[in-house]
Design a protein around this motif. Structure first.
Motif, PDB file in Angstrom:
ATOM      1  N   ASP A   1       0.877  -1.357  -0.011  1.00 40.20           N
ATOM      2  CA  ASP A   1       0.063   0.090   0.034  1.00 40.20           C
ATOM      3  C   ASP A   1       0.829   1.420  -0.226  1.00 40.20           C
ATOM      4  O   ASP A   1       0.558   2.125  -0.660  1.00 40.20           O
TER       5      ASP A   1
ATOM      6  N   SER B   1       2.525   1.924  -3.414  1.00 41.61           N
ATOM      7  CA  SER B   1       1.312   2.226  -4.397  1.00 41.61           C
ATOM      8  C   SER B   1       1.253   3.610  -4.019  1.00 41.61           C
ATOM      9  O   SER B   1       1.184   4.216  -5.207  1.00 41.61           O
ATOM     10  N   ALA B   2       1.179   3.967  -2.847  1.00 40.36           N
ATOM     11  CA  ALA B   2       1.019   5.445  -2.501  1.00 40.36           C
ATOM     12  C   ALA B   2       2.130   6.252  -2.950  1.00 40.36           C
ATOM     13  O   ALA B   2       1.669   7.316  -3.638  1.00 40.36           O
ATOM     14  N   SER B   3       3.277   5.746  -2.737  1.00 33.78           N
ATOM     15  CA  SER B   3       4.377   6.538  -3.381  1.00 33.78           C
ATOM     16  C   SER B   3       4.423   6.811  -4.895  1.00 33.78           C
ATOM     17  O   SER B   3       5.134   7.798  -5.278  1.00 33.78           O
ATOM     18  N   LEU B   4       3.884   5.898  -5.667  1.00 32.81           N
ATOM     19  CA  LEU B   4       3.859   5.978  -7.016  1.00 32.81           C
ATOM     20  C   LEU B   4       3.010   7.147  -7.467  1.00 32.81           C
ATOM     21  O   LEU B   4       3.039   7.499  -8.697  1.00 32.81           O
ATOM     22  N   ASN B   5       2.071   7.658  -6.606  1.00 33.94           N
ATOM     23  CA  ASN B   5       1.221   8.619  -6.933  1.00 33.94           C
ATOM     24  C   ASN B   5       1.495   9.943  -6.433  1.00 33.94           C
ATOM     25  O   ASN B   5       0.930  10.890  -6.638  1.00 33.94           O
ATOM     26  N   THR B   6       2.850   9.975  -5.840  1.00 28.89           N
ATOM     27  CA  THR B   6       3.299  11.350  -5.464  1.00 28.89           C
ATOM     28  C   THR B   6       3.885  12.406  -6.471  1.00 28.89           C
ATOM     29  O   THR B   6       4.242  11.633  -7.827  1.00 28.89           O
TER      30      THR B   6
ATOM     31  N   LYS C   1       6.134  10.991  -9.940  1.00 23.13           N
ATOM     32  CA  LYS C   1       5.459  11.179 -11.352  1.00 23.13           C
ATOM     33  C   LYS C   1       6.499  12.125 -12.446  1.00 23.13           C
ATOM     34  O   LYS C   1       6.517  11.908 -13.672  1.00 23.13           O
TER      35      LYS C   1
ATOM     36  N   LYS D   1       0.747  20.634  -8.942  1.00 22.44           N
ATOM     37  CA  LYS D   1       0.234  19.941 -10.056  1.00 22.44           C
ATOM     38  C   LYS D   1       1.259  19.361 -11.047  1.00 22.44           C
ATOM     39  O   LYS D   1       2.285  20.004 -11.267  1.00 22.44           O
TER      40      LYS D   1
END
Length: 200
Positions: free
Chosen positions: A93, A96-101, A105, A148
């Motif tokens: 988890d 997965s969360a770190s990939l969305n930081t 990105k 953003k």
């Protein structure tokens, strides 16, 4: 209804009798061979060597002790397994969360925008990121972009805003200008990109 009650009572009675019979049979077992029908004095059979033969674990203290020890170890192993499974799930988890930081990105795009700056060559000839520099510029980008994620094509121009080409003070003025422009442009609709902001 009465028949059901009677049947239930009979079942309980029979179960109780069976349990009592088993207990009585266990008490009447020969203490030598652990068979029924005689006692140790009249026994002509060799002593029982294992509970696997007589199925009476209580009459084999050492085996009973070992059995309880194994049971305890099994219980501890199952508990440990559950803990490890929970840890794996939490790590998944977290990953997965770190990939969305923001950092995850833009990291690759930032490095690819200037490999000469963000990569260094090791003694073995391998090219690896200069993480201190990469992470510092990612933090600056995140502040400029207000969190953003910019498009890949925008990274190159936004990098110019990180330093402003004239020292830290100029860079800060440039950054503030971009932030101010970005705030104004976002009011015009979702079609506006950071590249439009920099260009204007």
């Amino acid at each position: 209804m009465l028949n059901k009650l009677l049947q239930r009572n009979n079942t309980r009675y029979l179960s109780s009798r069976v349990a009592s019979s088993r207990l009585e049979l266990t008490r009447n077992l020969c203490s030598n061979c652990h068979n029924s029908g005689h006692n140790k004095t009249m026994c002509s059979i060799a002593p029982c060597s294992s509970a696997t033969i007589c199925k009476e674990i209580k009459r084999h203290p050492e085996e009973e002790k070992y059995f309880k020890k194994v049971q305890s170890e099994l219980k501890a192993a199952k508990t440990k397994l559950k803990q490890l499974e929970l840890e794996i799930m939490l790590k998944k988890d977290s990953y997965s969360a770190s990939l969305n930081t923001f950092a995850a990105k833009v990291q690759a795009d930032l490095i690819n925008s200037d490999p000469q700056k963000y990569l260094r060559t090791t003694t073995t000839g391998e090219r690896v990121p200069q993480w201190l520099l990469v992470n510092a510029d990612i933090r600056k980008l995140e502040r400029i972009c207000n969190g953003k994620v910019p498009a890949t094509s925008e990274i190159q121009k936004l990098r110019a805003c990180l330093h402003g080409g004239g020292g830290p003070q100029v860079g800060e003025v440039t950054r503030l200008a971009v932030v101010e422009k970005w705030s104004m442009f976002t009011c015009r609709g979702p079609g506006v990109t950071l590249l439009d902001v920099v260009a204007n």
